[in-house]
Design an enzyme around this catalytic site. Sequence first.
Site, PDB file in Angstrom:
ATOM      1  N   GLY A  81      -4.344  -4.236   1.137  1.00 28.57           N
ATOM      2  CA  GLY A  81      -3.442  -3.395   0.379  1.00 28.57           C
ATOM      3  C   GLY A  81      -4.149  -2.383  -0.531  1.00 28.57           C
TER       4      GLY A  81
ATOM      5  N   CYS B 277     -20.054 -18.187   9.227  1.00 31.99           N
ATOM      6  CA  CYS B 277     -19.074 -17.570   8.322  1.00 31.99           C
ATOM      7  C   CYS B 277     -18.820 -18.528   7.148  1.00 31.99           C
ATOM      8  CB  CYS B 277     -17.742 -17.374   9.028  1.00 31.99           C
ATOM      9  SG  CYS B 277     -17.748 -16.257  10.414  1.00 31.99           S
TER      10      CYS B 277
ATOM     11  N   TYR C 174      -4.389   2.246  11.816  1.00 33.43           N
ATOM     12  CA  TYR C 174      -5.143   1.082  12.307  1.00 33.43           C
ATOM     13  C   TYR C 174      -5.145  -0.081  11.321  1.00 33.43           C
ATOM     14  CZ  TYR C 174      -8.684   3.495   9.460  1.00 33.43           C
ATOM     15  OH  TYR C 174      -9.346   4.134   8.446  1.00 33.43           O
TER      16      TYR C 174
ATOM     17  N   ASP D 163     -10.801 -12.624   4.921  1.00 32.48           N
ATOM     18  CA  ASP D 163      -9.910 -11.474   4.879  1.00 32.48           C
ATOM     19  C   ASP D 163      -9.312 -11.172   6.258  1.00 32.48           C
ATOM     20  OD1 ASP D 163      -8.743  -9.142   3.927  1.00 32.48           O
ATOM     21  OD2 ASP D 163     -10.532  -7.928   4.299  1.00 32.48           O
TER      22      ASP D 163
ATOM     23  N   CYS E  61       0.849  -1.191   0.000  1.00 35.25           N
ATOM     24  CA  CYS E  61       0.000   0.000   0.000  1.00 35.25           C
ATOM     25  C   CYS E  61       0.883   1.239   0.000  1.00 35.25           C
ATOM     26  CB  CYS E  61      -0.913   0.009   1.227  1.00 35.25           C
ATOM     27  SG  CYS E  61      -2.151   1.331   1.160  1.00 35.25           S
TER      28      CYS E  61
HETATM   29  S1  SF4 Z   1     -15.317 -11.076   8.376  1.00 36.88           S
HETATM   30 FE1  SF4 Z   1     -14.695 -13.249   8.338  1.00 36.88          FE
HETATM   31  S2  SF4 Z   1     -14.703 -13.911  10.470  1.00 36.88           S
HETATM   32 FE2  SF4 Z   1     -15.876 -11.999  10.358  1.00 36.88          FE
HETATM   33  S3  SF4 Z   1     -18.004 -12.631  10.107  1.00 36.88           S
HETATM   34 FE3  SF4 Z   1     -17.161 -12.321   8.053  1.00 36.88          FE
HETATM   35  S4  SF4 Z   1     -16.419 -14.338   7.408  1.00 36.88           S
HETATM   36 FE4  SF4 Z   1     -16.718 -14.398   9.618  1.00 36.88          FE
END
Ligand code: SF4
Length: 422
Positions: free
Chosen positions: A69, A268, A24, A284, A18
């Site tokens: 990035g 997830c 942060y 991610d 980047c």
């Molecule tokens: S960002 Fe990743 S860990 Fe968080 S809720 Fe979404 S899939 Fe799940």
Amino acid sequence: MTTPFNFHLLAKPAGAACNLRCDYCFFLKKAGLYPGSKLHMEDDVLCAYIEQLAESQVGPEVTVAWQGGEPTLMGLDFFRRSIELERELERPGLRFENTIQTNGTLLDAEWCRFFRENDFLVGISLDGPRELHDAYRKDARGRPTFNEVTRGVELLQEHGVEFNILCTVNAANGDHGLEVYRFFRDEIGAKYIQLIPVVERDNETGFQEGEALTGRSVSPRQYAGFLTSVFDEWVDRDVGEVFVLTFDWALAAWAGEPSGSCAFAPTCGNAPALEHNGDLYSCDHFVEPSHLLGNILETPMGELMSGEKQRAFGLEKLDGLPQFCLDCEVRFACHGACPKDRVAKAPDGEPGLNYLCEGYKEFFSHIDEPMKLMAELLSAGRAPSEAMDFLAEARRRAFALVGRNEPCPCGSGLKYKHCHGK
Ligand code: SF4
Ligand code: SF4
């Protein structure tokens, strides 16, 4: 070959590279996973990515989502090549859509023309008006970036490129929700706004309970205040005109529809991340060796996504909920939110509670009535924006009946005479 299903993959063609150094940023340090690498997606990975994405998704629209990035560091030719590959694969029943998340500082007229010609949806990272944006979003020499970012937004507007704003809610802007929202709506002209809380651990190595958070993290109370103040303004005058994704996702929950956000879904597993070299990770936010699914040059993406490792990752979100969440009245909308932020303990000491729980509880409770109304309108085939008239009328009646020393009907907690009765 595996059965196609839809997931939302974020591809990082320049890895963690980047041109900025936002204080942060959780991703800059991921460069350490690839020591000595050029952090540059080569053509074989790009070809495999586009082809496998088309094969593994249901369609008719397949989204190619670029992120970092800073993806524009790849240069325009990389994206021209991507479009060329997409055109070769498109057929009736399969169409590619392209999105890119950028800090906006490297955009010029040529980039904008390219985005316009190829219908890119461009996400711009902007944290609010100048002082609030510049609090943490700095360049490599520690200088503020507001001017460069807003210059990028102006260029996009001049060229008619569709864009949305991605705003992190952090310790610096967390007490200024209304100011930030009005800035985006009135000065930037944003129609689509995404709000992401900053919950930043000091310990970079893992996801253990009780880790210290940095002072840049938004507090649960701040987050609730930010979201509720923006919601109140939005529901008063902007429904159907400005789209704040957190509110869209909440409305989906009240309407009994699947959430558009992994954070507010029960499980997830549908938001993997692809690194520049073809390594596919569960998410991610979990780009780390223990969540590496494999490399798409060796194993097709569809196979990796439907494998046991990713299935277990997805279910862990549900299986890991503490009893406090299982008993929660707003669980249907929250689902314990993102597991990366589950670093707190429930009141009974059970680990695995989301650090922002108090904020989510307050926000989801606060929006219950208007959300119920909008969901009812939706199920009757009417526009949720009609809720604004109903709510205005209900408020007018409540204000007409309230005594000056009684609590204000707006829910501020203040006496009417010190609030709307002033
Ligand atoms: S960002 Fe990743 S860990 Fe968080 S809720 Fe979404 S899939 Fe799940
Ligand atoms: S509001 Fe808190 S208790 Fe309720 S589901 Fe969300 S994180 Fe769990």
